[in-house]
Design a protein around this motif. Structure first.
Motif, PDB file in Angstrom:
ATOM      1  N   ASN A  47       0.802  -1.234   0.000  1.00 19.75           N
ATOM      2  CA  ASN A  47       0.000   0.000   0.000  1.00 19.75           C
ATOM      3  C   ASN A  47       0.835   1.286   0.000  1.00 19.75           C
ATOM      4  O   ASN A  47       0.289   2.370   0.037  1.00 19.75           O
ATOM      5  N   LEU A  48       2.154   1.164  -0.026  1.00 16.93           N
ATOM      6  CA  LEU A  48       2.985   2.370   0.141  1.00 16.93           C
ATOM      7  C   LEU A  48       3.514   2.925  -1.190  1.00 16.93           C
ATOM      8  O   LEU A  48       3.651   2.188  -2.165  1.00 16.93           O
ATOM      9  N   SER A 104       0.107  -4.587   7.789  1.00 18.19           N
ATOM     10  CA  SER A 104       0.192  -4.272   9.220  1.00 18.19           C
ATOM     11  C   SER A 104      -0.407  -5.419  10.027  1.00 18.19           C
ATOM     12  O   SER A 104      -1.469  -5.939   9.680  1.00 18.19           O
ATOM     13  N   ASN A 160       7.181  -0.155   9.978  1.00 17.14           N
ATOM     14  CA  ASN A 160       6.391   0.987   9.542  1.00 17.14           C
ATOM     15  C   ASN A 160       6.837   2.161  10.420  1.00 17.14           C
ATOM     16  O   ASN A 160       7.267   3.172   9.916  1.00 17.14           O
ATOM     17  N   ARG A 163       3.825   5.673  15.503  1.00 15.59           N
ATOM     18  CA  ARG A 163       2.823   6.478  14.805  1.00 15.59           C
ATOM     19  C   ARG A 163       2.549   7.814  15.511  1.00 15.59           C
ATOM     20  O   ARG A 163       2.579   7.888  16.736  1.00 15.59           O
ATOM     21  N   ARG A 184      -9.196   9.328  10.824  1.00  8.43           N
ATOM     22  CA  ARG A 184      -9.121   8.107  10.027  1.00  8.43           C
ATOM     23  C   ARG A 184      -8.233   7.109  10.750  1.00  8.43           C
ATOM     24  O   ARG A 184      -7.147   7.458  11.209  1.00  8.43           O
ATOM     25  N   PRO A 186      -6.807   2.848  10.162  1.00  7.42           N
ATOM     26  CA  PRO A 186      -6.848   1.704   9.256  1.00  7.42           C
ATOM     27  C   PRO A 186      -7.955   0.725   9.691  1.00  7.42           C
ATOM     28  O   PRO A 186      -8.470   0.822  10.807  1.00  7.42           O
ATOM     29  N   TRP A 191      -7.504  -0.622  16.302  1.00  6.79           N
ATOM     30  CA  TRP A 191      -7.388   0.824  16.058  1.00  6.79           C
ATOM     31  C   TRP A 191      -8.678   1.545  16.464  1.00  6.79           C
ATOM     32  O   TRP A 191      -8.659   2.591  17.106  1.00  6.79           O
ATOM     33  N   PHE A 207      -5.784   2.638   3.376  1.00  5.88           N
ATOM     34  CA  PHE A 207      -4.792   3.668   3.074  1.00  5.88           C
ATOM     35  C   PHE A 207      -4.958   4.237   1.663  1.00  5.88           C
ATOM     36  O   PHE A 207      -4.689   5.417   1.425  1.00  5.88           O
ATOM     37  N   ASN A 224       0.035   8.248  11.437  1.00  6.73           N
ATOM     38  CA  ASN A 224       1.007   7.444  10.691  1.00  6.73           C
ATOM     39  C   ASN A 224       2.421   7.868  11.098  1.00  6.73           C
ATOM     40  O   ASN A 224       2.617   8.974  11.611  1.00  6.73           O
ATOM     41  N   ILE A 228       5.838   7.974   6.363  1.00 15.48           N
ATOM     42  CA  ILE A 228       4.664   7.906   5.478  1.00 15.48           C
ATOM     43  C   ILE A 228       4.064   9.293   5.266  1.00 15.48           C
ATOM     44  O   ILE A 228       3.675   9.651   4.154  1.00 15.48           O
ATOM     45  N   ASP A 249       4.121   0.140  14.717  1.00 19.79           N
ATOM     46  CA  ASP A 249       3.460  -0.665  13.684  1.00 19.79           C
ATOM     47  C   ASP A 249       4.501  -1.188  12.700  1.00 19.79           C
ATOM     48  O   ASP A 249       5.535  -0.550  12.469  1.00 19.79           O
ATOM     49  N   PHE A 251       5.145  -4.315   9.215  1.00 18.74           N
ATOM     50  CA  PHE A 251       4.537  -4.990   8.063  1.00 18.74           C
ATOM     51  C   PHE A 251       5.009  -6.441   8.036  1.00 18.74           C
ATOM     52  O   PHE A 251       6.204  -6.696   7.799  1.00 18.74           O
TER      53      PHE A 251
HETATM   54  O1  X2X Z   1      -2.835   2.363   6.477  1.00 12.96           O
HETATM   55  C1  X2X Z   1      -1.919   2.921   7.072  1.00 12.96           C
HETATM   56  O2  X2X Z   1      -2.068   3.951   7.726  1.00 12.96           O
HETATM   57  C2  X2X Z   1      -0.533   2.323   7.014  1.00 12.96           C
HETATM   58  C3  X2X Z   1       0.066   2.620   5.666  1.00 12.96           C
HETATM   59  O3  X2X Z   1       0.270   2.852   8.013  1.00 12.96           O
HETATM   60  C4  X2X Z   1      -0.674   0.866   7.240  1.00 12.96           C
HETATM   61  O4  X2X Z   1      -0.454   0.073   6.390  1.00 12.96           O
HETATM   62  C5  X2X Z   1      -1.180   0.430   8.565  1.00 12.96           C
END
Ligand code: X2X
Length: 346
Positions: A47-48, A104, A160, A163, A184, A186, A191, A207, A224, A228, A249, A251
């Motif tokens: 997702n990054l 995550s 990651n 945060r 927001r 995830p 969460w 994300f 985040n 990121i 967090d 991955f």
């Molecule tokens: O979705 C998010 O915020 C991220 C990119 O940090 C994760 O994959 C949990």
């Protein structure tokens, strides 16, 4: 995708031509050697953005793997949720539509409930304690839980980061600032539960949709790591960054079990070794980036504030957050976490 389609077509034609008889032998041989050039064409989705160290180090791993397997294993990387949002790709990696996926532990908990335990708020005081836990008993426990769901997790979890909370409208200085805050999070029960314990108004959003959700004001903020906030350009749609370090967090590097077991032992060893090596390299990159990128974000217009973690942690404790999750994970898992962090969390 074109190359992949060609391989599959080649294999189909090959099967048919072999069945057609010896007259096609020359043609069949040509297709066999073409197919052998990259026998295992595997997709890795994440997702990054491509600029994040996770993608840069994964590309290095893929290059080394291609070289060390003489081109037999070809891993194509699909960053930025190109193959779908996280919760979709989790289904794809289970079905085999995607072979590799980084996710995550907290989002993975939608499938493997106890996987989220490493994301408990304010559990880890620093990176040393994170890596001791995740490369030790806690990581081993979680990988065991993942294996029960027919997925394979590489030994090395990628970083990651710790945060931080960002907002378009205000700094978060104390837990009271989080009350009714539209944030927001995830897609993960942990969460949502954590921000409900802060009396916020959390919205579960993949994300892939976060930038737009912030831009259009569907939510006021998000949380985040700085790496990121920087590489996904969230500073363009957020003004304040409150350094809360509210959770660590990572991955998990996941593989579809059948695709993984299809690899002969020697190739599997090469793939695992290189993915794990790149995971360690990525940890170093992210730690460096998280420590250095603050000045850059300030120059891009963000305002930073520090916070007192003990206040936020006390708010979670008072709301019953820790005892609730201890009950959900069970005594065995909770004991492994507490042993790793060297403290009682409830
Ligand atoms: O979705 C998010 O915020 C991220 C990119 O940090 C994760 O994959 C949990």
């Amino acid at each position: 995708t074109t190359a992949l389609f060609w391989e599959e077509k080649a294999l189909n034609i090959n099967r048919r031509t072999i069945l057609a008889g010896a007259g096609s032998a020359v043609l069949a041989t040509a297709f066999v050697s073409r197919a052998r050039a990259a026998q295992y064409n595997y997709k890795y989705a994440n997702n990054l953005p491509a600029a994040h160290p996770m993608n840069i180090r994964a590309k290095e791993a893929a290059d080394r793997i291609a070289k060390e397997t003489d081109g037999q294993v070809n891993i194509s990387i699909f960053p930025s949720s190109q193959l779908g949002a996280d919760t979709d790709v989790l289904s794809q990696v289970r079905s085999g539509g995607v072979e590799f996926f980084t996710l995550s532990p907290l989002i993975l908990s939608t499938l493997v409930p106890n996987a989220s335990i490493s994301g408990i708020g304010f559990a880890f005081p620093n990176y040393d304690s994170v890596w001791a836990a995740m490369d030790g008993d806690l990581g081993k426990y979680v990988r065991g839980e993942i294996a029960k769901q027919n997925l394979v997790a590489m030994d090395t979890i990628w970083d990651n980061g710790f945060r931080q909370i960002t907002s378009a409208s205000k700094p978060i200085a104390t837990p009271a600032d989080l009350e009714s805050f539209k944030i927001r999070v995830p897609v993960s029960p942990l969460w949502t539960s954590m921000f409900k314990a802060f009396k916020s108004a959390p919205a579960s959003i993949n994300f892939a949709e976060v930038y737009t959700a912030l831009q259009t004001g569907v939510v006021d903020g998000q949380e985040n790591p700085l790496a990121i906030i920087s590489t996904a350009k969230l500073f363009e749609v957020q003004k304040f960054c409150s350094v809360t370090n509210h959770m660590w967090d990572g991955f998990w590097f996941l593989a579809n079990k059948r695709a993984w077991e299809r690899l002969p032992d020697d190739l599997r060893t090469i793939v695992a070794k290189n993915l794990n090596q790149s995971g360690k390299d990525e940890r170093a990159d992210v730690a460096k980036l998280n420590a250095s990128v603050k000045e850059d974000l300030i120059s891009k217009g963000m305002t930073f504030n520090d916070t007192d973690a003990t206040l936020f942690r006390a708010a979670l404790k008072d709301a019953g957050f820790y005892s609730e999750w201890k009950g959900k994970y069970g005594d065995e898992a909770w004991a492994i976490l507490e042993k790793a962090v060297g403290a009682s969390l409830t």
